[in-house]
Design a protein around this motif. Structure first.
Motif, PDB file in Angstrom:
ATOM      1  N   LEU A   1       0.868  -1.173   0.000  1.00  0.00           N
ATOM      2  CA  LEU A   1       0.000   0.000   0.000  1.00  0.00           C
ATOM      3  C   LEU A   1       0.905   1.223   0.000  1.00  0.00           C
ATOM      4  CD1 LEU A   1      -2.848   1.297   0.319  1.00  0.00           C
ATOM      5  CD2 LEU A   1      -2.444   1.232   2.786  1.00  0.00           C
ATOM      6  N   ILE A   2       0.926   1.957  -1.108  1.00  0.00           N
ATOM      7  CA  ILE A   2       1.841   3.098  -1.225  1.00  0.00           C
ATOM      8  C   ILE A   2       1.111   4.436  -1.123  1.00  0.00           C
ATOM      9  CG2 ILE A   2       3.596   1.836  -2.501  1.00  0.00           C
ATOM     10  CD1 ILE A   2       2.500   2.981  -5.091  1.00  0.00           C
ATOM     11  N   SER A   3      -0.210   4.419  -1.165  1.00  0.00           N
ATOM     12  CA  SER A   3      -1.003   5.616  -0.914  1.00  0.00           C
ATOM     13  C   SER A   3      -2.327   5.176  -0.314  1.00  0.00           C
ATOM     14  CB  SER A   3      -1.243   6.419  -2.192  1.00  0.00           C
ATOM     15  OG  SER A   3      -2.055   7.556  -1.922  1.00  0.00           O
ATOM     16  N   ALA A   4      -2.726   5.852   0.763  1.00  0.00           N
ATOM     17  CA  ALA A   4      -3.915   5.423   1.496  1.00  0.00           C
ATOM     18  C   ALA A   4      -5.017   6.464   1.410  1.00  0.00           C
ATOM     19  CB  ALA A   4      -3.564   5.151   2.955  1.00  0.00           C
ATOM     20  N   ASP A   5      -6.231   5.975   1.325  1.00  0.00           N
ATOM     21  CA  ASP A   5      -7.426   6.806   1.358  1.00  0.00           C
ATOM     22  C   ASP A   5      -8.278   6.272   2.511  1.00  0.00           C
ATOM     23  OD1 ASP A   5     -10.022   7.857   0.978  1.00  0.00           O
ATOM     24  OD2 ASP A   5      -9.659   8.125  -1.157  1.00  0.00           O
ATOM     25  N   SER A   6      -8.569   7.099   3.483  1.00  0.00           N
ATOM     26  CA  SER A   6      -9.252   6.632   4.693  1.00  0.00           C
ATOM     27  C   SER A   6     -10.619   6.032   4.409  1.00  0.00           C
ATOM     28  CB  SER A   6      -9.403   7.788   5.690  1.00  0.00           C
ATOM     29  OG  SER A   6     -10.179   8.839   5.123  1.00  0.00           O
ATOM     30  N   ASP A   7     -11.191   6.325   3.239  1.00  0.00           N
ATOM     31  CA  ASP A   7     -12.533   5.820   2.937  1.00  0.00           C
ATOM     32  C   ASP A   7     -12.530   4.661   1.945  1.00  0.00           C
ATOM     33  OD1 ASP A   7     -15.044   6.269   3.985  1.00  0.00           O
ATOM     34  OD2 ASP A   7     -15.739   7.386   2.240  1.00  0.00           O
TER      35      ASP A   7
ATOM     36  N   SER B 255     -16.703   4.379   5.713  1.00  0.00           N
ATOM     37  CA  SER B 255     -17.646   5.058   6.608  1.00  0.00           C
ATOM     38  C   SER B 255     -18.997   4.358   6.667  1.00  0.00           C
ATOM     39  CB  SER B 255     -17.833   6.505   6.164  1.00  0.00           C
ATOM     40  OG  SER B 255     -18.311   6.560   4.830  1.00  0.00           O
ATOM     41  N   LEU B 256     -19.317   3.551   5.648  1.00  0.00           N
ATOM     42  CA  LEU B 256     -20.595   2.844   5.628  1.00  0.00           C
ATOM     43  C   LEU B 256     -20.543   1.493   6.342  1.00  0.00           C
ATOM     44  CD1 LEU B 256     -21.789   3.474   1.949  1.00  0.00           C
ATOM     45  CD2 LEU B 256     -22.729   4.492   4.040  1.00  0.00           C
ATOM     46  N   MET B 257     -19.343   0.961   6.567  1.00  0.00           N
ATOM     47  CA  MET B 257     -19.224  -0.405   7.067  1.00  0.00           C
ATOM     48  C   MET B 257     -19.840  -0.626   8.456  1.00  0.00           C
ATOM     49  SD  MET B 257     -18.300  -1.933   4.558  1.00  0.00           S
ATOM     50  CE  MET B 257     -18.415  -3.496   5.426  1.00  0.00           C
ATOM     51  N   PRO B 258     -19.797   0.348   9.373  1.00  0.00           N
ATOM     52  CA  PRO B 258     -20.459   0.111  10.663  1.00  0.00           C
ATOM     53  C   PRO B 258     -21.954  -0.125  10.549  1.00  0.00           C
ATOM     54  CG  PRO B 258     -18.903   1.931  10.838  1.00  0.00           C
ATOM     55  CD  PRO B 258     -19.018   1.600   9.374  1.00  0.00           C
ATOM     56  N   LEU B 259     -22.549   0.252   9.407  1.00  0.00           N
ATOM     57  CA  LEU B 259     -23.993   0.088   9.210  1.00  0.00           C
ATOM     58  C   LEU B 259     -24.343  -1.238   8.545  1.00  0.00           C
ATOM     59  CD1 LEU B 259     -24.719   3.673   7.811  1.00  0.00           C
ATOM     60  CD2 LEU B 259     -24.888   2.907  10.190  1.00  0.00           C
ATOM     61  N   ALA B 260     -23.341  -2.000   8.111  1.00  0.00           N
ATOM     62  CA  ALA B 260     -23.585  -3.215   7.333  1.00  0.00           C
ATOM     63  C   ALA B 260     -23.929  -4.390   8.237  1.00  0.00           C
ATOM     64  CB  ALA B 260     -22.364  -3.549   6.488  1.00  0.00           C
ATOM     65  N   ASP B 261     -24.908  -5.216   7.816  1.00  0.00           N
ATOM     66  CA  ASP B 261     -25.208  -6.446   8.556  1.00  0.00           C
ATOM     67  C   ASP B 261     -24.572  -7.667   7.888  1.00  0.00           C
ATOM     68  OD1 ASP B 261     -26.827  -6.579   6.321  1.00  0.00           O
ATOM     69  OD2 ASP B 261     -28.621  -7.224   7.397  1.00  0.00           O
ATOM     70  N   ILE B 262     -23.993  -7.478   6.708  1.00  0.00           N
ATOM     71  CA  ILE B 262     -23.189  -8.500   6.045  1.00  0.00           C
ATOM     72  C   ILE B 262     -21.928  -7.821   5.523  1.00  0.00           C
ATOM     73  CG2 ILE B 262     -23.002 -10.067   4.065  1.00  0.00           C
ATOM     74  CD1 ILE B 262     -25.915 -10.689   4.286  1.00  0.00           C
ATOM     75  N   ASN B 263     -20.781  -8.398   5.826  1.00  0.00           N
ATOM     76  CA  ASN B 263     -19.496  -7.847   5.386  1.00  0.00           C
ATOM     77  C   ASN B 263     -18.616  -9.018   4.974  1.00  0.00           C
ATOM     78  OD1 ASN B 263     -16.994  -6.657   5.027  1.00  0.00           O
ATOM     79  ND2 ASN B 263     -16.688  -6.175   7.179  1.00  0.00           N
ATOM     80  N   MET B 264     -18.493  -9.234   3.654  1.00  0.00           N
ATOM     81  CA  MET B 264     -17.755 -10.392   3.157  1.00  0.00           C
ATOM     82  C   MET B 264     -16.772  -9.994   2.073  1.00  0.00           C
ATOM     83  SD  MET B 264     -20.255 -13.699   2.934  1.00  0.00           S
ATOM     84  CE  MET B 264     -21.199 -13.066   1.570  1.00  0.00           C
ATOM     85  N   ILE B 265     -15.643 -10.690   2.057  1.00  0.00           N
ATOM     86  CA  ILE B 265     -14.713 -10.633   0.931  1.00  0.00           C
ATOM     87  C   ILE B 265     -14.942 -11.903   0.113  1.00  0.00           C
ATOM     88  CG2 ILE B 265     -12.296 -10.769   0.243  1.00  0.00           C
ATOM     89  CD1 ILE B 265     -12.782  -8.080   1.236  1.00  0.00           C
TER      90      ILE B 265
END
Length: 719
Positions: free
Chosen positions: A119-125, A170-180
């Protein structure tokens, strides 16, 4: 020399764009790409040895993922101030990539391959973990390394009922499913994620949605490959052992004996191993003769025998529905569990599933025991930790105790995600919680034993989790020629080794909380996936019921030796009074009571949390704090201590941190010439608060008001 730069773009459903580019950075690697989404940029490189090598019993693929602190304009914490050992988060991302791409290399490929992703450049979102496998696959695609891709990987989440691909952080705390989800164009390869007690059909829907978008990623990569025009190298692996090297009749004889051993339903892993070894020994002389004639190494001989053994086990399952230990395909092994096994732990559980055993402990700590998170894209604290240990003796092997392996980190993370959703909110449980699972025996699915033992131990510790969480590992045997398949519940270690899938599912009686699926073949159909999930649900509920029989609800009281903790609200203005000048007062309270006290300002009030070794010391500290935050009341009587004696009066500390003036005229009814002859510093006495100047916060005290008047005193003495 001018560099040939090639780039392609992928457009997401919300019109955000992912760019893949090669030819500009790291061109001496066999393949390199830069993947960008907004300000998140990943550099992925791949390098492979020139030719095949001897001595590997596995495909030597190495995947590393590293986040550069400069990517987010940060300097690393700690003493060295540079990136060092990879953190758990980086190892987990590397595992996601490894598990996605490993099945797509030919079994015969015996060259070392290294994939590096930075990771050479990061975006907090924009979370980089969902882009890492796309970067790795793209780098392999433009290299000359043989690879049966492309693949891609996306995060799929459901927020307020809507499915999202690679949603903003920023949306992830609202998710009821979080999968890769990782997949080729034709089938799913890998799934990992956490859910809030969702149903099997919802999980399949999420995977389908993710797969449709992965197909687009794969098609763009094919166009990318064509634009680069790299030819794949041709390799002849010396590790490839053709069956023609051995007499077909000899091979058939060995197969028949291996099949017979597999069919004996031997319950013990060690005894099964000895039985298979006896077959190898019986044919060792004939194999050695053939070995000399064909100039085949002993390594190849071992691979040849293992191939026959694995094929016999697979055929027995597909042909007769018989497993090595005699169980039916959907049958779970015998389970035993108990809680409160360790008397000194704050909570403990022993969970045994035949030859797999986890001893798990719960330790309760204070806010000062929280894990500090110092990552490139995240800072903060973690109050729930789960650590998984897999010592060598659990499988009868010798292995030095060193730093945790990538497997241990991955298994612990999966178990943590499985249990996280049933924990009470932070404001209801103030402890920092650490679970440690020590695997004492292992024959398949020790991570799922950790989930079960962890759930039992939390209830034993009196943590009010809303439900037990049970876990089960599913296996798969397929025949690509006939299309037949068999789904196995609660797989053995041997079944994991010979099978085509390892699918772990955890959940409560209401739904799934976490999952992890790894394919060892290129993809899985949705028919197989749905069958596995429904069969897993039956097994999971069976295990859940066994756990309920051991302990059905969390203990109402924590262990006597468990620490006590309490939180109270105080006025914002009182925070300074509790802390005192230079922290003097709070340090004094902690030292005298043996407690830890934490104070934070939240929602314009002060939150005071007291952590003590027992209830008695907690109450002592609480009394001290309450005394400080209590408001002085005119007319109340207080016991104070003389702080200073002056000509005109004395200053009395009548409440912690509050001094009042006891004027010389308020000490006695009689006139006093020299106050130092009446009061001394350190003396305790009772005083009455007779007035408060609210503008200056000055307090007026009286001792005289507590003494009888001259006339009353004279009458009482009979004068």
């Amino acid at each position: 020399m001018l560099r040939k730069i090639v780039s392609k773009t992928i457009t997401l459903p919300d019109n955000r764009v992912i760019t893949i580019e090669t030819g500009k950075l790291a061109t001496q690697a066999d393949g390199s790409v830069v993947v960008r989404m907004n300000n998140t940029i990943l550099l992925a490189t791949v390098v492979a040895k020139e030719g095949p090598e001897e001595g590997f019993s596995f495909f030597p693929l190495y995947v590393d993922y590293q986040e550069k602190f400069a990517a987010s304009g940060k300097i690393p914490g700690g003493f060295l101030k540079r990136e060092g050992r990879l953190g758990d988060h980086e190892i987990l991302v590397a595992r996601l990539v490894d598990r996605a791409i490993r099945p797509l290399f030919d079994d015969s490929l015996n060259i070392e391959v290294q994939v590096n992703i930075s990771l050479i450049s990061a975006d907090s979102d924009i979370a980089p973990d969902a882009l890492a496998a796309l970067a790795a696959s793209s780098a392999l695609a433009v290299s000359d390394i043989p690879f049966n891709g492309p693949i891609s990987e996306v995060r799929v989440a459901r927020v307020h009922g809507d499915w999202l691909i690679n949603p903003s952080s920023s949306l992830m705390p609202l998710a009821d499913i979080n999968m890769i989800v990782a997949a080729t164009e034709d089938g799913v390869l890998m799934v990992e994620g956490e859910m809030n007690e969702v149903q099997e059909s919802e999980m399949v829907e999420a995977i389908r949605f993710a797969h449709e978008h992965i197909k687009v990623h794969c098609q763009v990569q094919r166009e990318f490959m064509e634009a680069v025009g790299m030819q794949k190298r041709s390799l002849q692996s010396t590790a490839t052992l053709t069956k023609a090297m051995y007499d077909p009749a000899l091979r058939q004889a060995i197969y028949a004996d291996m099949y017979a051993v597999a069919k004996k339903n031997i319950p013990s892993k060690r005894l099964r191993k000895e039985a298979f070894l006896a077959v190898e020994t019986n044919y060792s002389a004939q194999l050695s003769t053939n070995l000399a004639e064909e100039e085949v190494s002993s390594v190849h001989q071992g691979e040849f025998l293992l191939d026959i053994q694995n094929q016999a086990i697979r055929d027995l399952i597909l042909n007769e529905g018989i497993r090595l230990d005699g169980r039916k395909l959907d049958q779970v092994r015998h389970i035993e569990s108990e809680v409160d096994y360790l008397p000194s732990a704050h909570g403990s559980a022993l969970f045994t599933r035949e030859e797999t055993q986890s001893l798990t402990t719960v330790t309760l700590g204070s806010k000062f025991d929280e894990q500090i998170i110092d990552r490139v894209t995240e800072d903060g604290y973690n109050r729930f930790m789960l650590h998984y240990n897999f010592p060598g003796f659990s499988t009868g092997e010798i292995k030095p105790n060193r730093a945790p392996s990538r497997r241990e980190i991955g298994h612990g993370h999966l178990a943590m995600r499985a249990l996280k959703s049933v924990l009470p909110p932070d404001e209801e449980i103030l402890y920092t919680i650490r679970l440690v699972s020590d695997i004492l025996e292992s024959n398949g699915s020790s991570s799922m034993a950790t989930v079960c033992a962890g759930s039992l131990a939390l209830m034993d510790a009196g943590i009010p989790i809303k439900s037990h969480v049970a876990g089960i590992a599913m296996g798969l045997i397929t025949d690509p020629v006939t299309g037949r398949f068999a789904v196995l519940s609660d797989i053995l270690g041997e079944e994991d080794h010979v099978g085509d899938m390892d699918f772990k599912v955890t959940g409560t009686c209401n739904g799934i909380t976490a999952c992890q699926m790894d394919m060892k073949v290129a993809g899985i159909s949705y028919e197989v996936l749905e069958t596995a999930l429904l069969q897993a649900k039956e097994g999971r509920l069976h295990i859940f019921q066994k756990m309920v029989e051991t302990i059905d609800v969390p203990r109402l009281q924590r262990k006597e030796h468990a620490p006590s903790i309490m939180s109270i609200e105080v006025e914002k203005e009182m925070i300074g009074a509790i802390i005192g000048p230079g922290g003097k007062i709070i340090q004094e309270i902690q030292k005298e009571t043996g407690t830890d006290i934490d104070i934070v300002e939240k929602n314009n009030v002060g939150i005071v949390t007291i952590f003590a070794g027992n209830q008695n010391t907690l109450q002592k500290a609480l009394s001290r704090v309450n005394a400080i935050v209590s408001k002085p009341v005119v007319g109340e009587i207080y016991t104070g201590r003389v702080k200073a004696v002056l000509k005109y009066g004395a200053f009395i500390e009548f409440m912690p941190g509050k001094d009042g003036l006891l004027h010389i005229s308020e000490v006695r009814h009689e006139r006093i010439e020299d106050l130092e002859q009446v009061l001394e510093v350190g003396e305790e006495l009772q005083v009455k608060l007779i007035d408060i100047d609210y503008k200056t916060s000055k307090y007026k005290l009286s001792r005289k008001a507590l003494l009888p008047s001259k006339e009353a005193a004279k009458a009482a003495s009979g004068g």
